[in-house]
Design an enzyme around this catalytic site. Structure first.
Site, PDB file in Angstrom:
ATOM      1  N   ASP A  61      13.533  39.548   8.717  1.00 48.31           N
ATOM      2  CA  ASP A  61      13.906  40.258   8.484  1.00 48.31           C
ATOM      3  C   ASP A  61      13.453  42.086   8.327  1.00 48.31           C
ATOM      4  OD1 ASP A  61      16.153  38.822   9.876  1.00 48.31           O
ATOM      5  OD2 ASP A  61      16.681  38.665   7.563  1.00 48.31           O
ATOM      6  N   LYS A 117      20.924  44.185   3.824  1.00 51.64           N
ATOM      7  CA  LYS A 117      21.211  44.401   5.641  1.00 51.64           C
ATOM      8  C   LYS A 117      22.291  43.606   5.267  1.00 51.64           C
ATOM      9  CE  LYS A 117      20.415  40.613   7.368  1.00 51.64           C
ATOM     10  NZ  LYS A 117      21.022  39.725   6.733  1.00 51.64           N
ATOM     11  N   GLY A 126      14.692  39.250  -0.053  1.00 49.88           N
ATOM     12  CA  GLY A 126      13.534  39.733  -0.513  1.00 49.88           C
ATOM     13  C   GLY A 126      12.361  40.398   0.372  1.00 49.88           C
ATOM     14  N   ALA A 149      19.534  40.023   3.138  1.00 46.09           N
ATOM     15  CA  ALA A 149      17.863  40.623   3.046  1.00 46.09           C
ATOM     16  C   ALA A 149      17.397  40.719   1.789  1.00 46.09           C
ATOM     17  CB  ALA A 149      17.720  40.816   4.029  1.00 46.09           C
ATOM     18  N   VAL A 201      20.443  36.771  -5.126  1.00 44.80           N
ATOM     19  CA  VAL A 201      18.862  36.878  -4.377  1.00 44.80           C
ATOM     20  C   VAL A 201      20.002  35.546  -3.549  1.00 44.80           C
ATOM     21  CG1 VAL A 201      16.802  34.859  -4.513  1.00 44.80           C
ATOM     22  CG2 VAL A 201      17.570  37.421  -6.351  1.00 44.80           C
TER      23      VAL A 201
HETATM   24  P1  ATP Z   1      17.669  36.811   4.340  1.00 47.62           P
HETATM   25  O1  ATP Z   1      19.060  37.461   4.696  1.00 47.62           O
HETATM   26  O2  ATP Z   1      16.834  37.919   5.127  1.00 47.62           O
HETATM   27  O3  ATP Z   1      17.640  35.577   4.695  1.00 47.62           O
HETATM   28  P2  ATP Z   1      18.058  36.159   1.902  1.00 47.62           P
HETATM   29  O4  ATP Z   1      18.569  37.380   1.290  1.00 47.62           O
HETATM   30  O5  ATP Z   1      19.350  35.422   2.342  1.00 47.62           O
HETATM   31  O6  ATP Z   1      17.272  36.371   3.467  1.00 47.62           O
HETATM   32  P3  ATP Z   1      16.570  36.552  -0.344  1.00 47.62           P
HETATM   33  O7  ATP Z   1      17.790  37.248  -1.187  1.00 47.62           O
HETATM   34  O8  ATP Z   1      15.364  37.204   0.367  1.00 47.62           O
HETATM   35  O9  ATP Z   1      17.614  35.695   0.786  1.00 47.62           O
HETATM   36  O10 ATP Z   1      15.373  35.086  -0.756  1.00 47.62           O
HETATM   37  C1  ATP Z   1      15.085  34.445  -0.186  1.00 47.62           C
HETATM   38  C2  ATP Z   1      14.035  33.572  -0.986  1.00 47.62           C
HETATM   39  O11 ATP Z   1      13.040  34.045  -1.468  1.00 47.62           O
HETATM   40  C3  ATP Z   1      14.468  33.155  -2.743  1.00 47.62           C
HETATM   41  O12 ATP Z   1      14.531  31.517  -2.777  1.00 47.62           O
HETATM   42  C4  ATP Z   1      13.696  33.694  -3.526  1.00 47.62           C
HETATM   43  O13 ATP Z   1      13.206  33.318  -4.285  1.00 47.62           O
HETATM   44  C5  ATP Z   1      12.424  34.220  -2.382  1.00 47.62           C
HETATM   45  N1  ATP Z   1      11.745  35.381  -2.837  1.00 47.62           N
HETATM   46  C6  ATP Z   1      10.930  36.178  -2.937  1.00 47.62           C
HETATM   47  N2  ATP Z   1      10.625  36.951  -3.148  1.00 47.62           N
HETATM   48  C7  ATP Z   1      11.145  37.601  -3.081  1.00 47.62           C
HETATM   49  C8  ATP Z   1      12.420  39.039  -4.463  1.00 47.62           C
HETATM   50  N3  ATP Z   1      11.703  39.793  -3.973  1.00 47.62           N
HETATM   51  N4  ATP Z   1      13.748  39.331  -3.746  1.00 47.62           N
HETATM   52  C9  ATP Z   1      14.567  38.041  -3.165  1.00 47.62           C
HETATM   53  N5  ATP Z   1      13.508  36.891  -3.450  1.00 47.62           N
HETATM   54  C10 ATP Z   1      12.918  36.488  -3.142  1.00 47.62           C
END
Ligand code: ATP
Length: 300
Positions: free
Chosen positions: A139, A11, A105, A103, A98
């Site tokens: 999210d 997203k 995770g 989003a 990551v």
């Molecule tokens: P958002 O945009 O929802 O704030 P993000 O994209 O910034 O999320 P994510 O990639 O979701 O962040 O990762 C955030 C944290 O979640 C990381 O520290 C990661 O180690 C942990 N995590 C746990 N499970 C997962 C997964 N399946 N995929 C990615 N990260 C994960």
């Protein structure tokens, strides 16, 4: 069913307004969220012997234990349908960077709800899954529904908006990841400097970028969508990392209509409607040429 495969899209936030800090420590937001064609692929396989939820995958930068959002999601699903002693392996083929504001995770967690629901012959309604989603993270409900949604409260309350097709380039600095919690904490220190035991609301007029973009979508006006992109969290991230401003400037200078940070960053996305050779300009960055899509996680 012994095996289910799920596509889970990333997203972006076309707008992200942080409205106030809540007594529970979260922030109320108003955000226009959009699914894009960058996917992680999940394979859920029923285990005959093992009774555990096990995880595997292609990336070393996420945990493959009970802290993985896929694990939390599977556990909640099994609890909700009162099934004990059912083992599954979840393989995560990760393409979404990551901790990047995309989003990754959350969309995986939503994919597990939909995938397990398919595997166990649809015991849960969409409403049941939405309730579980909100328990996993702010999210996750968006990722479950996807497309274009006006998200409010912590981001889990949704109102569907029609989806307009346009191109989205996503650029992420390779060595930089930002924690959502850290960015919100910094934002709070700057803009809500009280030790909030009660709700604090930002005073004064707010630009209504979210409504302006919804109008632009209804009018099929991509230029205006680009014009009104906004992200309150960018104010904090730009002060911390020069690279984010550099990416924005470069995207605009090579022909994007506008460019902005997604979510809590550090990914930046640009909207464009001409041919642009991004490879030439962003060697050394993670780069994804995507387009908007009108749905969230899906079985494939
Ligand atoms: P958002 O945009 O929802 O704030 P993000 O994209 O910034 O999320 P994510 O990639 O979701 O962040 O990762 C955030 C944290 O979640 C990381 O520290 C990661 O180690 C942990 N995590 C746990 N499970 C997962 C997964 N399946 N995929 C990615 N990260 C994960």
């Amino acid at each position: 069913m012994e095996k289910v495969k799920v596509k889970t899209p990333a997203k972006i936030n076309l707008t992200l307004e942080v409205l106030n800090k809540r007594p529970d420590g979260y922030h109320d937001i108003k955000s226009l969220m959009q699914s894009v064609s960058l996917y992680d692929f999940l394979t859920i396989t029923k285990q005959e012997v093992s009774k555990d939820i096990t995880l595997s995958g292609n990336k070393s930068d996420i945990p493959y234990d009970e802290t993985n959002l896929c694990y939390k999601s599977a556990k909640l699903f099994f609890e909700k349908i009162n099934l004990k002693d059912h083992g599954v392996n979840i393989n995560i083929e990760k393409r979404i960077p990551v901790a990047a504001g995309l989003a990754g995770g959350s969309t995986n967690a939503a994919g597990i709800l939909v995938g397990l629901n398919e595997m166990y012959n649809k015991p849960l309604s969409m409403e049941d899954m939405s309730q579980l989603a909100a328990k996993i993270g702010s999210d996750v409900n968006f990722c479950l529904h996807g497309g274009t949604q006006l998200a409010t409260s912590r981001g889990e309350q949704l109102k569907p908006i029609s989806t307009l097709d346009f191109n989205v380039i996503i650029i992420k600095p390779k060595a930089l990841s930002l924690s959502t919690k850290d960015i919100y904490t910094k934002y709070s220190e700057l803009f809500f400097p009280h030790n909030a035991q009660e709700e604090f609301v930002v005073e004064g007029p707010k630009f209504q970028n979210t409504e302006l973009i919804i109008n632009a979508i209804n009018e099929n006006n991509i230029e205006n969508i680009a014009l009104f992109l906004s992200n309150d969290l960018e104010k904090v991230a730009l002060g911390m990392y020069e690279q984010i401003q550099d990416i924005k400037n470069k995207l605009i200078s090579i022909g994007c209509l506008n460019a902005i940070m997604s979510g809590s960053g550090p990914s930046v996305f640009g909207i464009y409607n001409t041919d642009i050779d991004f490879y030439e300009h962003f060697a050394g960055y993670e780069m994804f040429e995507t387009f908007t899509i009108d749905k969230g996680v899906s079985i494939y």
